[in-house]
Design a protein around this motif. Structure first.
Motif, short mmCIF file in Angstrom:
data_model
loop_
_atom_site.label_atom_id
_atom_site.label_comp_id
_atom_site.label_asym_id
_atom_site.label_seq_id
_atom_site.Cartn_x
_atom_site.Cartn_y
_atom_site.Cartn_z
N ALA A 1 42.16 9.15 32.66
CA ALA A 1 41.01 8.93 33.55
C ALA A 1 40.14 10.17 33.66
N ASP A 2 40.77 11.35 33.56
CA ASP A 2 40.04 12.61 33.71
C ASP A 2 39.03 12.82 32.59
N ILE A 3 39.30 12.26 31.41
CA ILE A 3 38.39 12.47 30.27
C ILE A 3 37.66 11.19 29.88
N ALA A 4 37.86 10.11 30.64
CA ALA A 4 37.20 8.85 30.33
C ALA A 4 35.75 8.85 30.82
N ASP A 5 34.91 8.03 30.17
CA ASP A 5 33.53 7.91 30.63
C ASP A 5 33.45 6.84 31.72
N ASP A 6 32.24 6.51 32.16
CA ASP A 6 32.08 5.56 33.27
C ASP A 6 32.56 4.16 32.92
N GLN A 7 32.68 3.85 31.63
CA GLN A 7 33.19 2.54 31.21
C GLN A 7 34.70 2.58 31.00
N GLY A 8 35.30 3.75 31.27
CA GLY A 8 36.75 3.87 31.15
C GLY A 8 37.22 4.08 29.72
N PHE A 9 36.36 4.57 28.82
CA PHE A 9 36.73 4.75 27.42
C PHE A 9 36.89 6.23 27.09
N CYS A 10 37.93 6.54 26.29
CA CYS A 10 38.15 7.92 25.83
C CYS A 10 38.92 7.87 24.52
N TRP A 11 38.95 8.95 23.79
CA TRP A 11 39.62 8.95 22.50
C TRP A 11 40.36 10.26 22.23
N PRO A 12 41.21 10.71 23.14
CA PRO A 12 41.96 11.96 22.92
C PRO A 12 43.08 11.75 21.91
N SER A 13 43.47 12.81 21.25
CA SER A 13 44.61 12.75 20.35
C SER A 13 45.91 12.81 21.16
N ASN A 14 47.00 12.38 20.54
CA ASN A 14 48.29 12.45 21.23
C ASN A 14 48.66 13.90 21.54
N ARG A 15 48.28 14.81 20.65
CA ARG A 15 48.58 16.22 20.88
C ARG A 15 47.85 16.73 22.12
N THR A 16 46.57 16.33 22.26
CA THR A 16 45.80 16.75 23.43
C THR A 16 46.43 16.24 24.72
N LEU A 17 46.82 14.98 24.71
CA LEU A 17 47.43 14.38 25.91
C LEU A 17 48.78 15.06 26.21
N ALA A 18 49.54 15.36 25.17
CA ALA A 18 50.83 16.02 25.37
C ALA A 18 50.65 17.40 25.99
N GLU A 19 49.64 18.14 25.54
CA GLU A 19 49.39 19.47 26.09
C GLU A 19 48.90 19.39 27.53
N LYS A 20 48.04 18.40 27.83
CA LYS A 20 47.53 18.26 29.19
C LYS A 20 48.64 17.87 30.16
N CYS A 21 49.61 17.08 29.69
CA CYS A 21 50.65 16.56 30.58
C CYS A 21 51.95 17.34 30.49
N CYS A 22 51.97 18.40 29.67
CA CYS A 22 53.17 19.23 29.53
C CYS A 22 54.38 18.40 29.09
N THR A 23 54.20 17.57 28.09
CA THR A 23 55.28 16.72 27.59
C THR A 23 55.20 16.68 26.07
N SER A 24 55.97 15.82 25.43
CA SER A 24 55.99 15.72 23.98
C SER A 24 55.08 14.59 23.51
N GLU A 25 54.66 14.67 22.24
CA GLU A 25 53.81 13.62 21.68
C GLU A 25 54.56 12.29 21.63
N ARG A 26 55.86 12.33 21.36
CA ARG A 26 56.64 11.10 21.30
C ARG A 26 56.68 10.41 22.66
N THR A 27 56.81 11.21 23.73
CA THR A 27 56.80 10.63 25.08
C THR A 27 55.44 10.02 25.39
#
Length: 268
Positions: A26-52
């Motif tokens: 939600a933090d990187i989504a636009d007003d229509q709720g769309f975003c396209w982050p990579s799994n690596r980006t999400l893993a780094e933002k959430c302090c977890t692994s790409e598999r999780t």
């Protein structure tokens, strides 16, 4: 950041690790709720692994929270997926089972909370700390609910993130809680956080509970606050006169004018 998307994400009841991922989307989504982050980006933002991340995204899709759109380049090579949040869907407020949201490395003592996921043998450190700093302190012990009113949170923290940060401090003693908040303030002021402040702070709290937190800039914020408090104590603001005092002062001035004119032959 879309305020609508963040509000939508906050209203869903999920286990902590899943909630952080949904907030990251939600933090990187636009007003229509769309975003396209990579799994690596999400893993780094959430302090977890790409598999999780991959597993929880699939769970989100199965529950109808998101729609995954597979994206390809002009050459036909698959690139990062697109994710569309179901902003029109009303939160069902049904928490998934602990097992379904438990991140890689979680255990029964901390259900649903994913530990900082790094390759085995690598020591997880705060983004503010040098890799060689392995200073270890005794883990923080829960001491009841923190008195939130006495804590000072950086004005740089967004309103939508403040309640989540306060919630993360529920089991942190007041003195240590303020130190963590000061570390957050220092990181924000120096632009050390690239992404969600909530996810960054959640990792900091986990490190503090594990006894791995070593402050980098908290003392700077604390010293500045003490200096400001000392200045205020030495130079208190003058009290505003009451309406009665103002009226009496005004009447006394008029009386002097009248007396002066009367001494010169009366009013004309």
């Amino acid at each position: 950041m879309s305020i609508k998307a963040m509000h939508w994400a906050w209203n869903h009841r999920l286990q902590p690790s899943a909630k952080v991922l949904l907030l990251a989307l939600a933090d990187i989504a636009d007003d229509q709720g769309f975003c396209w982050p990579s799994n690596r980006t999400l893993a780094e933002k959430c302090c977890t692994s790409e598999r999780t991340v991959q597993r929880m995204l699939k769970q989100f899709e199965d529950r109808g929270l998101i729609t995954i759109e597979r994206r390809f380049t002009e050459a036909g090579r698959q690139t990062s997926n697109g994710y569309r949040l179901a902003l029109g869907r009303t939160p069902d407020n049904l928490s998934p089972s602990t097992a379904s949201c438990r991140g890689e490395g979680d255990n029964a003592d901390t259900p649903g909370v994913t530990q900082l996921c790094h390759p085995r043998g690598v020591i997880a450190v705060s983004p503010l700390e040098p890799p060689h700093n392995h200073h270890k302190e005794p883990p923080l012990q829960p001491q009841g609910t923190t008195n939130r009113k006495s804590l000072e949170i950086s004005p740089s923290v967004k309103a939508a993130e403040k309640s989540a940060i306060e919630q993360l401090l529920t089991e942190i003693p007041g003195t240590h809680a303020q130190e963590l908040l000061d570390e957050l303030a220092y990181a924000l002021e120096n632009r050390r956080i690239h992404g969600s402040a909530v996810a960054w702070f959640a990792g900091l709290v986990r490190r503090a509970k594990a006894g791995l937190f070593s402050p980098v800039g908290a003392h700077v914020i604390d010293a500045r606050r003490r200096t400001q408090t000392a200045v205020k104590d030495q130079h208190p603001k003058a009290e505003h006169p009451s309406d009665t005092d103002t009226a009496q002062h005004y009447l006394a001035g008029l009386q002097k004018i009248v007396s002066k004119r009367a001494g010169h032959g009366g009013l004309r």
